[in-house]
Design an enzyme around this catalytic site. Structure first.
Site, PDB file in Angstrom:
ATOM      1  CG  ASP A  16      39.779  45.774  62.572  1.00  0.00           C
ATOM      2  OD1 ASP A  16      38.623  45.674  62.997  1.00  0.00           O
ATOM      3  OD2 ASP A  16      40.433  44.807  62.125  1.00  0.00           O
ATOM      4  CG  HIS A  72      34.932  48.853  62.137  1.00  0.00           C
ATOM      5  ND1 HIS A  72      35.492  48.873  63.396  1.00  0.00           N
ATOM      6  CD2 HIS A  72      35.768  48.088  61.375  1.00  0.00           C
ATOM      7  CE1 HIS A  72      36.607  48.157  63.411  1.00  0.00           C
ATOM      8  NE2 HIS A  72      36.803  47.674  62.191  1.00  0.00           N
TER       9      HIS A  72
END
Length: 307
Positions: free
Chosen positions: A120, A288
């Protein structure tokens, strides 16, 4: 540059076999989890939003057991690291500033050349690190991201809807800070629930740790400044690199969640081949939060890549 002090803080509660330390850089202090040295390539682990170094709890100890010295900091503005004052151009939260933190930290630990694994926001720092400090980066792995410049340039309704915080957090202060601050736990839990596709992940213990740091004074402003930098000065830096033909020359491993937004909206490996010379890419059956949802699979790809 004055020497960087590493002050021990005792055993790390989330990363087995690690110690916590405070690294005092010239302009701020970073909280960092450190493992004893090993014979293999040193590895820098960089977390994303809204995580801290604790997100690597299922990955970092096993890299250490495999012989890699591992360094896992809280990025500036996150976790228990300092939250420096910002400026009108948000430069203190640019990925260039965070990349400089990383190089200084690794050098202080005795590592001149190392691998970088970033998830991320940490993946975006890793990308900038490989561009700004190619002599330091032996190889890099980016988890569940496409390049920032690409994602903003190709924004459509689907992306803007799923990643609404990319456009909410960049609004002028103090609007997003005050809105999230009215109920940070509700916002954080909603955000994490949308990131994961694996029931029970993150665990309640992880959520409580992330929430502790989210509630720290100045945390929400620092997080917004990170995103404001990404939508401004970071894009300027990326565009300058693209205009100059500057590319990532280190081997790059891209991993992404097949059930997440990045995996569903982009040909992830192809986006990285637009900016890096040697790219290997794999989708994993998760959302994610790869390092928390599918740590075994992440390690299956990291171990041979790290060598």
């Amino acid at each position: 540059m004055p020497p960087i002090a590493l002050l021990s803080r005792g055993p790390c509660p989330f990363l087995s076999g690690f110690d916590l330390a405070d690294a005092t850089l010239p302009d701020l202090r970073l909280r960092v989890a450190l493992s004893p040295g090993g014979p293999r390539l040193p590895v820098l682990l960089q977390h994303g939003h809204p995580q801290t170094h604790a997100t690597w709890h299922a990955v970092a100890p096993r890299l250490r057991e495999a012989g890699h010295p591992v360094v896992a900091p809280d990025l500036r503005g996150y976790g228990d690291s300092d939250r420096p004052d910002s400026t009108a151009d948000h430069a203190p939260y640019a990925k260039r500033a965070m990349a400089a933190d990383a190089v200084a930290l690794m050098h202080a630990c005795g590592y001149e050349r190392f691998a970088v694994v970033g998830h991320d926001r940490g993946g975006r720092v890793a990308h900038r690190l490989a561009l700004d400090h190619p002599a330091a980066v032996d190889r890099l792995a980016v988890l569940d991201i496409a390049p920032t410049l690409t994602m903003y340039a190709r924004t459509d309704r689907a992306f803007a809807t799923r990643y609404f915080w990319w456009f909410f957090l960049i609004q002028p202060a103090p609007l997003p800070e005050r809105m999230i601050g009215a109920d940070p736990e509700a916002y954080l839990r909603h955000h994490l629930a949308g990131q994961s596709r694996t029931p029970g992940i993150p665990s309640e213990a992880m959520i409580r740790e992330y929430l502790r740091c989210y509630r720290a004074p100045g945390s929400l402003h620092a997080i917004c400044e990170d995103y404001r930098a990404a939508a401004g000065i970071d894009l300027d830096h990326d565009a300058a690199d693209a205009a100059a033909g500057r590319r990532v020359t280190a081997p790059l491993l891209a991993l992404w969640g097949a059930q997440g937004t990045v995996g569903e909206l982009y040909d992830v490996a192809a986006t990285w081949r637009e900016t890096a010379d040697r790219v290997e890419g794999h989708a994993l059956p998760c959302g994610h939060l790869l390092q928390e949802e599918a740590p075994d699979l992440v390690l299956d790809h990291l171990r041979p890549f790290l060598g």
